[in-house]
Design an enzyme around this catalytic site. Structure first.
Site, PDB file in Angstrom:
ATOM      1  CE  LYS A 111      -4.552  -1.318   1.372  1.00 29.34           C
ATOM      2  NZ  LYS A 111      -5.818  -0.888   1.948  1.00 29.34           N
ATOM      3  CE  LYS A 194      -7.628  -5.320  -2.591  1.00 27.31           C
ATOM      4  NZ  LYS A 194      -8.330  -5.520  -1.373  1.00 27.31           N
ATOM      5  CE  LYS A 197     -14.520  -0.971   0.542  1.00 30.36           C
ATOM      6  NZ  LYS A 197     -13.264  -1.025   1.272  1.00 30.36           N
TER       7      LYS A 197
HETATM    8  N1  AQP Z   1     -11.093  -7.698  -5.087  1.00 30.34           N
HETATM    9  C1  AQP Z   1     -11.411  -8.417  -4.019  1.00 30.34           C
HETATM   10  N2  AQP Z   1     -11.661  -9.748  -4.150  1.00 30.34           N
HETATM   11  C2  AQP Z   1     -12.008 -10.481  -3.063  1.00 30.34           C
HETATM   12  N3  AQP Z   1     -12.124  -9.979  -1.813  1.00 30.34           N
HETATM   13  C3  AQP Z   1     -11.894  -8.661  -1.634  1.00 30.34           C
HETATM   14  N4  AQP Z   1     -11.943  -7.856  -0.546  1.00 30.34           N
HETATM   15  C4  AQP Z   1     -11.635  -6.607  -0.927  1.00 30.34           C
HETATM   16  N5  AQP Z   1     -11.384  -6.546  -2.238  1.00 30.34           N
HETATM   17  C5  AQP Z   1     -11.533  -7.818  -2.724  1.00 30.34           C
HETATM   18  C6  AQP Z   1     -12.300  -8.300   0.796  1.00 30.34           C
HETATM   19  O1  AQP Z   1     -13.254  -7.396   1.326  1.00 30.34           O
HETATM   20  C7  AQP Z   1     -13.110  -7.325   2.758  1.00 30.34           C
HETATM   21  C8  AQP Z   1     -13.174  -5.912   3.224  1.00 30.34           C
HETATM   22  O2  AQP Z   1     -12.113  -5.204   2.693  1.00 30.34           O
HETATM   23  P1  AQP Z   1     -11.724  -3.778   3.260  1.00 30.34           P
HETATM   24  O3  AQP Z   1     -12.754  -2.801   2.865  1.00 30.34           O
HETATM   25  O4  AQP Z   1     -11.500  -3.838   4.721  1.00 30.34           O
HETATM   26  O5  AQP Z   1     -10.342  -3.451   2.613  1.00 30.34           O
HETATM   27  P2  AQP Z   1      -9.655  -3.879   1.286  1.00 30.34           P
HETATM   28  O6  AQP Z   1      -9.360  -5.324   1.272  1.00 30.34           O
HETATM   29  O7  AQP Z   1      -8.491  -2.948   1.133  1.00 30.34           O
HETATM   30  O8  AQP Z   1     -10.786  -3.586   0.189  1.00 30.34           O
HETATM   31  P3  AQP Z   1     -10.774  -2.556  -0.996  1.00 30.34           P
HETATM   32  O9  AQP Z   1     -12.102  -2.623  -1.666  1.00 30.34           O
HETATM   33  O10 AQP Z   1      -9.557  -2.767  -1.843  1.00 30.34           O
HETATM   34  O11 AQP Z   1     -10.674  -1.175  -0.219  1.00 30.34           O
HETATM   35  P4  AQP Z   1      -9.656   0.016  -0.411  1.00 30.34           P
HETATM   36  O12 AQP Z   1      -9.798   0.400  -1.859  1.00 30.34           O
HETATM   37  O13 AQP Z   1     -10.119   1.079   0.517  1.00 30.34           O
HETATM   38  O14 AQP Z   1      -8.288  -0.488  -0.071  1.00 30.34           O
HETATM   39  C9  AQP Z   1     -11.795  -8.028   3.085  1.00 30.34           C
HETATM   40  O15 AQP Z   1     -12.110  -9.293   3.672  1.00 30.34           O
HETATM   41  C10 AQP Z   1     -11.120  -8.195   1.754  1.00 30.34           C
HETATM   42  O16 AQP Z   1     -10.305  -9.370   1.712  1.00 30.34           O
END
Ligand code: AQP
Length: 333
Positions: A111, A194, A197
């Site tokens: 990150k 990946k 959001k």
């Molecule tokens: N692309 C993905 N495929 C499968 N699982 C995913 N998760 C996130 N993206 C994918 C799972 O969603 C849960 C919550 O995630 P989070 O919001 O705590 O943080 P993250 O993993 O960093 O998700 P994002 O969407 O990528 O958020 P940002 O953009 O803010 O960093 C977790 O269980 C994660 O594994």
């Protein structure tokens, strides 16, 4: 009944990735566990969030979780910053965790990227806050994707060191709850990244509130190659975008990529993409409609979150008070 804690960051509208990788799998866990579902806004601000957007996204995230089947009557749904115990325990854990442990965290390296000097200190100590999220409730099971395993190991290291340093068998061991074959959903613009959001490109993801036309357009524009679908998964090697669309189709129909290819092998994307778009709409449209219905009454969502926070505090406050006693803090009263 084992106690589960899981969190999701209100850093944008939840995506298909969040749904297939996390939220959808949380719902059945509610039948056999005592669950705490947390919208983790303290984690979200480890990277910049527009204040007005953060508040809106926090409520929207709660609405989506409710629309997907999270049950606030039987379980606890709340916002992290509404329960001070998380930040209080995280500070103590900042003083328990060793710098060497944090330096090994691969997610921080990913990150932070090349510009490590410029990221927040919060991003660096994020795993200590995650340990506090879980241990403030003495939760013993955490549903996680593979990418979170390292953070859970760190949480266990913190629990053990605390128990050792303060000579108390206080924090329990935590077990990761790996939920079947992980559905890792990739960006629609780049099959090696990946789906996220917070990706700057809205075309890279399906948001859980996208309408049918938007979903169809995003899938039509999704990056692919010119070849037809193979009949076997081996034929997807070196075709990350094709593998991603097949994986999404398989996850949505609760089957395997092999089964999808057995049925659709030989089709070009011109034929496969509309089928995938229709499938996505059939799964996501009811969620989007229910989310809209819930968001029409924000006061009701806020009341649900307030009630959840009260229940969360009733569990966490005595645990944090006992932690502080073990550390040797003079009781406030
Ligand atoms: N692309 C993905 N495929 C499968 N699982 C995913 N998760 C996130 N993206 C994918 C799972 O969603 C849960 C919550 O995630 P989070 O919001 O705590 O943080 P993250 O993993 O960093 O998700 P994002 O969407 O990528 O958020 P940002 O953009 O803010 O960093 C977790 O269980 C994660 O594994």
């Amino acid at each position: 009944m084992a106690r589960i804690f899981s969190g999701i960051q209100p850093s944008g509208i939840p995506t298909l990735g969040n749904y297939l990788g996390a939220i959808r799998n949380w719902v059945p866990l509610q039948d056999e566990h005592e669950c705490l579902w947390c919208v983790v806004d303290l984690h979200a601000i480890t990277v910049w969030q527009e204040p007005a957007a953060l508040a809106r996204q926090t409520r929207e995230m709660a609405a989506v979780l409710l629309a997907c089947g999270i049950d606030p009557a039987r379980h606890v749904l709340f916002v992290q910053s509404h329960v001070r115990a998380h930040a209080q325990l995280a500070w103590i854990f900042n003083c328990v965790a060793r710098l060497g442990w944090l330096n090994r965290m691969t997610q921080f390296k990913d990150k932070a990227g090349k510009d490590r000097e410029a990221v927040s200190a919060g991003l660096y100590v994020y795993p200590n806050l995650m340990a506090a999220d879980i241990l403030a409730y003495h939760a013993t099971k955490v549903p996680v994707g593979d990418d979170q395993r390292q953070h859970l190991e760190l949480a266990n290291d913190i629990a053990q060191k605390f128990n050792h340093d303060y000579d108390a068998a206080f924090f329990p061991p935590i077990e990761p709850l790996i939920l079947g074959p992980a559905a890792r959903v990739m960006s629609l613009r780049d099959g090696t990244k990946k789906m996220s959001k917070s990706d700057p490109s809205d075309q890279s993801r399906i948001n859980l509130n996208d309408d049918a036309d938007t979903i169809a357009l995003k899938i039509r524009r999704a990056k692919t190659d010119a070849d037809p679908l193979p009949s076997e998964p081996e034929g997807l090697a070196n075709r990350p975008e094709a593998r991603n669309l097949v994986g999404i189709y398989a996850a949505l129909t609760s089957t395997t990529p092999s089964a999808v290819l057995a049925e659709h092998g030989g089709k070009g994307f011109g034929a496969f993409k509309p089928l995938l778009a229709d499938l996505l709409v059939s799964v996501l449209d009811p969620i989007a409609r229910e989310t809209d219905r819930l968001l029409a009454d924000p006061a009701e969502i806020d009341a649900t979150l307030r009630a959840g926070a009260a229940r969360a505090r009733a569990i966490a406050d005595p645990i944090v008070a006992e932690t502080e006693r073990l550390v040797g803090f003079l009781p406030p009263r």
